[in-house]
Design a protein around this motif. Structure first.
Motif, PDB file in Angstrom:
ATOM      1  N   UNK A 277       0.827  -1.217   0.000  1.00 18.41           N
ATOM      2  CA  UNK A 277       0.000   0.000   0.000  1.00 18.41           C
ATOM      3  C   UNK A 277       0.859   1.263   0.000  1.00 18.41           C
ATOM      4  N   UNK A 278       0.348   2.306  -0.648  1.00 13.46           N
ATOM      5  CA  UNK A 278       1.050   3.589  -0.665  1.00 13.46           C
ATOM      6  C   UNK A 278       1.077   4.189   0.733  1.00 13.46           C
ATOM      7  N   UNK A 279       2.226   4.719   1.112  1.00 17.27           N
ATOM      8  CA  UNK A 279       2.376   5.317   2.434  1.00 17.27           C
ATOM      9  C   UNK A 279       1.997   6.793   2.401  1.00 17.27           C
ATOM     10  N   UNK A 285       7.562   9.468   6.959  1.00 15.12           N
ATOM     11  CA  UNK A 285       8.502  10.156   7.847  1.00 15.12           C
ATOM     12  C   UNK A 285       8.806   9.346   9.102  1.00 15.12           C
ATOM     13  N   UNK A 286       7.889   8.472   9.471  1.00 10.32           N
ATOM     14  CA  UNK A 286       8.072   7.688  10.690  1.00 10.32           C
ATOM     15  C   UNK A 286       8.762   6.345  10.439  1.00 10.32           C
ATOM     16  N   UNK A 287       9.008   6.012   9.195  1.00 14.25           N
ATOM     17  CA  UNK A 287       9.555   4.698   8.869  1.00 14.25           C
ATOM     18  C   UNK A 287      10.844   4.390   9.605  1.00 14.25           C
ATOM     19  N   UNK A 288      11.710   5.384   9.755  1.00 18.26           N
ATOM     20  CA  UNK A 288      13.051   5.135  10.266  1.00 18.26           C
ATOM     21  C   UNK A 288      13.188   5.454  11.751  1.00 18.26           C
ATOM     22  N   UNK A 289      12.060   5.690  12.425  1.00 18.01           N
ATOM     23  CA  UNK A 289      12.108   5.943  13.859  1.00 18.01           C
ATOM     24  C   UNK A 289      12.229   4.614  14.603  1.00 18.01           C
ATOM     25  N   UNK A 296       1.741   2.337  13.969  1.00 18.90           N
ATOM     26  CA  UNK A 296       2.021   3.772  14.063  1.00 18.90           C
ATOM     27  C   UNK A 296       3.084   4.169  13.058  1.00 18.90           C
ATOM     28  N   UNK A 297       3.078   3.486  11.918  1.00 16.42           N
ATOM     29  CA  UNK A 297       4.053   3.802  10.878  1.00 16.42           C
ATOM     30  C   UNK A 297       5.363   3.073  11.062  1.00 16.42           C
ATOM     31  N   UNK A 298       5.417   2.145  11.998  1.00 15.05           N
ATOM     32  CA  UNK A 298       6.653   1.415  12.223  1.00 15.05           C
ATOM     33  C   UNK A 298       6.358   0.036  12.750  1.00 15.05           C
ATOM     34  N   UNK A 321       7.053   7.009  -1.958  1.00 19.72           N
ATOM     35  CA  UNK A 321       5.850   6.195  -2.093  1.00 19.72           C
ATOM     36  C   UNK A 321       4.848   6.889  -2.993  1.00 19.72           C
ATOM     37  N   UNK A 322       4.396   6.200  -4.050  1.00 20.21           N
ATOM     38  CA  UNK A 322       3.410   6.745  -4.982  1.00 20.21           C
ATOM     39  C   UNK A 322       2.370   5.681  -5.299  1.00 20.21           C
ATOM     40  N   UNK A 323       1.220   6.130  -5.771  1.00 21.05           N
ATOM     41  CA  UNK A 323       0.162   5.191  -6.135  1.00 21.05           C
ATOM     42  C   UNK A 323       0.576   4.295  -7.293  1.00 21.05           C
ATOM     43  N   UNK A 324       1.377   4.835  -8.207  1.00 15.42           N
ATOM     44  CA  UNK A 324       1.734   4.093  -9.410  1.00 15.42           C
ATOM     45  C   UNK A 324       2.821   3.045  -9.169  1.00 15.42           C
ATOM     46  N   UNK A 325       3.787   3.346  -8.299  1.00 11.24           N
ATOM     47  CA  UNK A 325       4.964   2.480  -8.178  1.00 11.24           C
ATOM     48  C   UNK A 325       5.148   1.887  -6.786  1.00 11.24           C
ATOM     49  N   UNK A 326       4.223   2.082  -5.890  1.00  5.40           N
ATOM     50  CA  UNK A 326       4.380   1.554  -4.549  1.00  5.40           C
ATOM     51  C   UNK A 326       5.445   2.326  -3.781  1.00  5.40           C
TER      52      UNK A 326
END
Length: 336
Positions: A277-279, A285-289, A296-298, A321-326
């Motif tokens: 799914x598209x983020x 922004x929370x991926x690397x926390x 909660x994004x992680x 992250x985009x709708x077209x390319x994931x």
């Protein structure tokens, strides 16, 4: 050693500023716009923030105002850079009009860090209590399942292969949690020392892919790797750990993952594309926390570990992250 956040939408400028800060002996985290800088500042609590003014989504001036209004970050010094603001802003600790001399920038960095207050501690529970809660929550589910499986084994007698497989998977989860927590703790304490040597990154990547394929057999893995050796000076064990963490996180997020390795004259780029799914911007922004609960994004430490190991090698990890390319994760590492 201090942590400095550098925000600028121009990659070349961002790299130059970051290199100056690193040459002064400090760690750097980078943001490509004001909104990303705001989220990184909240997650990492830097000792100093250097920001350009003209940036998309949130300007440097607006970032200054938002930071000044924050209870935790309000005392962090900010160096504002601009070619259009004639006199800066009262919310900034210092102002540099573009273009400026590097020596002037270095002087401000030293002065600002000498006067910078220590980041405020977490409200309520101590940092160790927060980490302890996170570990307890992470271990609770697999341990509960493992206990139930053990009881079924006792009741069912020999030959219950499905339960044995489930139990083995839970044990592996616990082993991964333990290893990730130890690695993340070392990285957070900034005690990791690299031992760089010359390696073929392509060969190392193929080894990691074979291991990850065996661990996540249901995922469809596609790889586009150069036939020739991709020479890179790095710490091989740490780079393999970085790649493994990134691929495992990608595989858990998507049923199909594409891996690409693109060598250039002075850098190497590893791209990992997922079809999940598209983020949203908030999730991205929370991926690397670190130590963020699931939902909660992680939920894991893999992306934090990969990001920190990339930074230690002088590079960086980002996500688009985009709708077209994931979602595409990109690791850029210097070859020298």
């Amino acid at each position: 050693m201090s942590l400095v956040l550098v925000a600028d939408d121009e990659p070349a400028v961002r790299e130059v500023l970051s290199q100056v800060v690193e040459d002064l002996g400090h760690d750097v985290i980078q943001a490509r716009d004001g909104e990303e800088a705001w989220h990184l500042a909240r997650a990492r609590r830097p000792n100093l923030i250097v920001t350009d003014h003209m940036m998309p989504r949130l300007s440097g001036l607006d970032l200054c105002r938002r930071l000044r209004g924050d209870e935790v970050l309000g005392g962090v010094p900010i160096i504002l850079l601009s070619a259009v603001l004639p006199h800066g802003a009262p919310e900034a600790y210092a102002f540099l009009h573009k273009p400026f001399e590097i020596t002037e920038f270095e002087g401000l960095i030293r002065k600002a860090l000498a006067q910078a207050p220590r980041p405020k501690p977490l409200e309520g529970a101590s940092a160790m209590e927060v980490l302890g809660d996170w570990v307890a929550q992470g271990f609770a589910r697999p341990l509960s399942t493992a206990r139930a499986d053990v009881e079924r084994l006792r009741a069912g007698g020999p030959g219950d292969l499905a339960t044995l497989d489930s139990l083995g998977a839970q044990v592996r989860t616990l082993e991964t949690l333990t290893r990730d927590f130890q690695e993340a703790a070392h990285l957070a304490a900034r005690v990791v020392t690299l031992e760089p040597v010359q390696v073929d990154l392509g060969a190392r990547l193929r080894q990691v892919l074979d291991t990850v394929r065996a661990e996540l057999p249901a995922v469809r893995w596609r790889a586009e790797l150069p036939e020739k050796a991709v020479e890179l000076r790095c710490d091989p064990a740490r780079v393999q750990r970085m790649v493994s963490a990134l691929l495992l996180e990608a595989g858990r997020r998507s049923g199909e993952v594409q891996v690409e390795l693109e060598p250039a004259a002075v850098t190497v780029t590893l791209r990992v594309r997922t079809q999940g799914p598209t983020l949203t911007d908030e999730e991205r922004h929370r991926l690397f926390e670190p130590f963020r609960p699931e939902g909660a994004g992680g939920g894991g430490l893999g992306l934090y570990i990969a990001s920190e190991l990339a930074r230690l090698h002088g590079g960086g990890l980002s996500a688009e992250s985009t709708n077209e390319r994931g979602t595409t994760f990109s690791v850029v590492l210097p070859r020298g």
